[in-house]
Design a protein around this motif. Structure first.
Motif, PDB file in Angstrom:
ATOM      1  N   LEU A 246       0.811  -1.214   0.000  1.00  0.00           N
ATOM      2  CA  LEU A 246       0.000   0.000   0.000  1.00  0.00           C
ATOM      3  C   LEU A 246       0.846   1.266   0.000  1.00  0.00           C
ATOM      4  N   PHE A 247       1.957   1.251   0.738  1.00  0.00           N
ATOM      5  CA  PHE A 247       2.692   2.484   1.002  1.00  0.00           C
ATOM      6  C   PHE A 247       4.047   2.600   0.315  1.00  0.00           C
ATOM      7  N   LEU A 248       4.610   1.505  -0.227  1.00  0.00           N
ATOM      8  CA  LEU A 248       5.911   1.576  -0.888  1.00  0.00           C
ATOM      9  C   LEU A 248       5.756   1.350  -2.382  1.00  0.00           C
ATOM     10  N   VAL A 249       6.375   2.228  -3.173  1.00  0.00           N
ATOM     11  CA  VAL A 249       6.228   2.226  -4.626  1.00  0.00           C
ATOM     12  C   VAL A 249       7.048   1.098  -5.250  1.00  0.00           C
ATOM     13  N   PRO A 250       6.443   0.241  -6.081  1.00  0.00           N
ATOM     14  CA  PRO A 250       7.214  -0.756  -6.832  1.00  0.00           C
ATOM     15  C   PRO A 250       7.699  -0.169  -8.161  1.00  0.00           C
ATOM     16  N   GLY A 251       8.483  -0.957  -8.895  1.00  0.00           N
ATOM     17  CA  GLY A 251       8.908  -0.549 -10.226  1.00  0.00           C
ATOM     18  C   GLY A 251      10.126   0.353 -10.232  1.00  0.00           C
ATOM     19  N   TRP A 252      10.493   0.814 -11.422  1.00  0.00           N
ATOM     20  CA  TRP A 252      11.631   1.713 -11.591  1.00  0.00           C
ATOM     21  C   TRP A 252      11.304   3.056 -10.942  1.00  0.00           C
ATOM     22  N   LYS A 253      12.213   3.542 -10.112  1.00  0.00           N
ATOM     23  CA  LYS A 253      11.972   4.822  -9.446  1.00  0.00           C
ATOM     24  C   LYS A 253      13.293   5.459  -9.046  1.00  0.00           C
ATOM     25  N   VAL A 254      13.239   6.763  -8.816  1.00  0.00           N
ATOM     26  CA  VAL A 254      14.398   7.537  -8.358  1.00  0.00           C
ATOM     27  C   VAL A 254      14.052   8.137  -7.003  1.00  0.00           C
ATOM     28  N   GLY A 255      14.921   7.911  -6.014  1.00  0.00           N
ATOM     29  CA  GLY A 255      14.696   8.448  -4.682  1.00  0.00           C
ATOM     30  C   GLY A 255      13.653   7.657  -3.910  1.00  0.00           C
ATOM     31  N   GLY A 256      13.288   8.188  -2.759  1.00  0.00           N
ATOM     32  CA  GLY A 256      12.276   7.546  -1.926  1.00  0.00           C
ATOM     33  C   GLY A 256      12.867   6.544  -0.956  1.00  0.00           C
ATOM     34  N   TYR A 257      12.042   5.568  -0.591  1.00  0.00           N
ATOM     35  CA  TYR A 257      12.417   4.537   0.380  1.00  0.00           C
ATOM     36  C   TYR A 257      12.654   3.196  -0.317  1.00  0.00           C
ATOM     37  N   ALA A 258      13.469   2.366   0.318  1.00  0.00           N
ATOM     38  CA  ALA A 258      13.756   1.033  -0.209  1.00  0.00           C
ATOM     39  C   ALA A 258      12.848  -0.001   0.446  1.00  0.00           C
ATOM     40  N   ASN A 259      12.454  -0.983  -0.344  1.00  0.00           N
ATOM     41  CA  ASN A 259      11.660  -2.104   0.131  1.00  0.00           C
ATOM     42  C   ASN A 259      12.617  -3.244   0.512  1.00  0.00           C
TER      43      ASN A 259
END
Length: 346
Positions: A246-259
């Motif tokens: 719900l709260f962590l973005v999957p896929g290709w991304k720049v920045g943010g938090y790690a899963n």
């Protein structure tokens, strides 16, 4: 592309979580023609003609097969025949597995038959490239396009290259990676054609993809939450597995938090100063999966159901597969000169 909004009641259930939100830029790669002056995956790089193209001289891993003696195979088959359950080893069978592993030696990864051939043991070992291997252009990211891309030393362009072989390095099994930060305006004379190298893994050859950057907010992995918020999460949802989707973005991304769902929270110290690093880029095998599809599938692609042929280009646009459909994460130190980085695979 636009991500569906977080359900409004989600943050209400976890007081204190909203203050921990951090932006990340979803790259949303989708296949298409790309140009040298664009942000993209798998396309040409804005590379100076007088700058050497990066190469890899780190040994790559090669699978080798070791024959298993007939008497050992006979003893293994006899032990398997004594099983009372298909998935429970018989007495002495574990010792026979260890005997095969000792026979195969360092780098042992298993044993079995391939394509109806005789059973053999398998190991992986390092082998040098026949020559320094030219790397493959993986990504080009422009700071003007991607809000969360840092600008170390005033750089406004990040180029990511890797060697399309399996390597074992820094506890990561996969491609070696090179980052090149530069100022876009300083590149005048372009390299006409980069050198082509050898390819060990086709899954490390990205399909050319345009990017559709979108800035969204995500929240920390459960083990990074403050104790009071974590306690509320444990009360709300047990092990927190639904929280991640719900709260962590999957896929290709720049920045943010790690899963960190695969290994639990890990350390990512700077290779130079041993200080903390920031998540720079996530290279993912997929945009979403069955568990995250409803939350993170872009609004523009809501019409793609599981039976639609176009689903695969939306869900797995780059053709890149990391590990077992996992993700390679790049953590960078923005305080040290030359922006050192480390890799982590999940």
């Amino acid at each position: 592309m636009i991500t569906p909004s977080l359900p409004p009641e989600a943050l209400d259930r976890l007081p204190g979580l909203a203050a921990l939100g951090r932006t990340t830029t979803r790259l949303h790669p989708r296949r298409g023609e790309v140009g040298v002056d664009q942000s993209h995956i798998g396309g040409p790089l804005l590379w100076p003609a007088d700058e050497p193209w990066p190469t890899c001289d780190h040994p790559h891993m090669v699978r080798e097969e070791v024959p298993i003696p007939t008497d050992l195979l006979d003893r293994m088959r006899a032990a398997e025949a004594r099983r009372t359950s298909a998935h429970v080893l018989a007495d002495g069978e574990a010792e026979l597995h260890q005997e095969i592993a000792d026979l195969v030696g360092p780098g042992f990864t298993g044993w079995g038959a391939v394509d109806g051939g005789p059973p053999g043991g398998y190991r992986h070992g390092p082998r040098p490239h026949s020559r320094p291997n030219p790397m493959v252009a993986l990504a080009q990211l422009r700071a003007d396009d991607i809000p969360d891309l840092p600008r170390p030393g005033g750089a406004d362009l990040l180029q990511v290259l890797w060697c399309p072989f399996e390597h074992e390095r820094e506890n990561v099994w996969g491609p070696t990676v090179r980052l090149r930060w530069r100022r876009e305006s300083e590149v005048v004379d372009l390299l006409a054609e980069p050198p082509k190298g050898d390819v060990g893994e086709e899954d490390y050859l990205p399909q050319p993809c345009r990017l559709h950057p979108e800035r969204v907010v995500e929240y920390p992995f459960p083990q990074e939450l403050p104790p009071d918020v974590r306690a509320r999460l444990d009360t709300w949802q047990g092990d927190g597995s639904g929280y991640v989707g719900l709260f962590l973005v999957p896929g290709w991304k720049v920045g943010g938090y790690a899963n960190w769902s695969l290994t639990d929270l890990g350390a990512t110290p700077c290779p130079d100063c041993a200080g903390p690093t920031d998540l720079l880029l996530v290279i993912d095998s997929k945009e979403y999966d069955g568990g995250t599809r409803d939350r993170w599938r872009p609004i523009e692609e809501q019409h793609l159901d599981w039976g639609d042929p176009g689903r695969f280009e939306a869900q797995e646009p780059t053709g890149v597969q990391v590990g077992r459909w996992g993700a390679l994460r790049i953590f960078a130190c923005l305080r040290c000169p030359d922006t050192p980085f480390l890799l982590n695979q999940q």
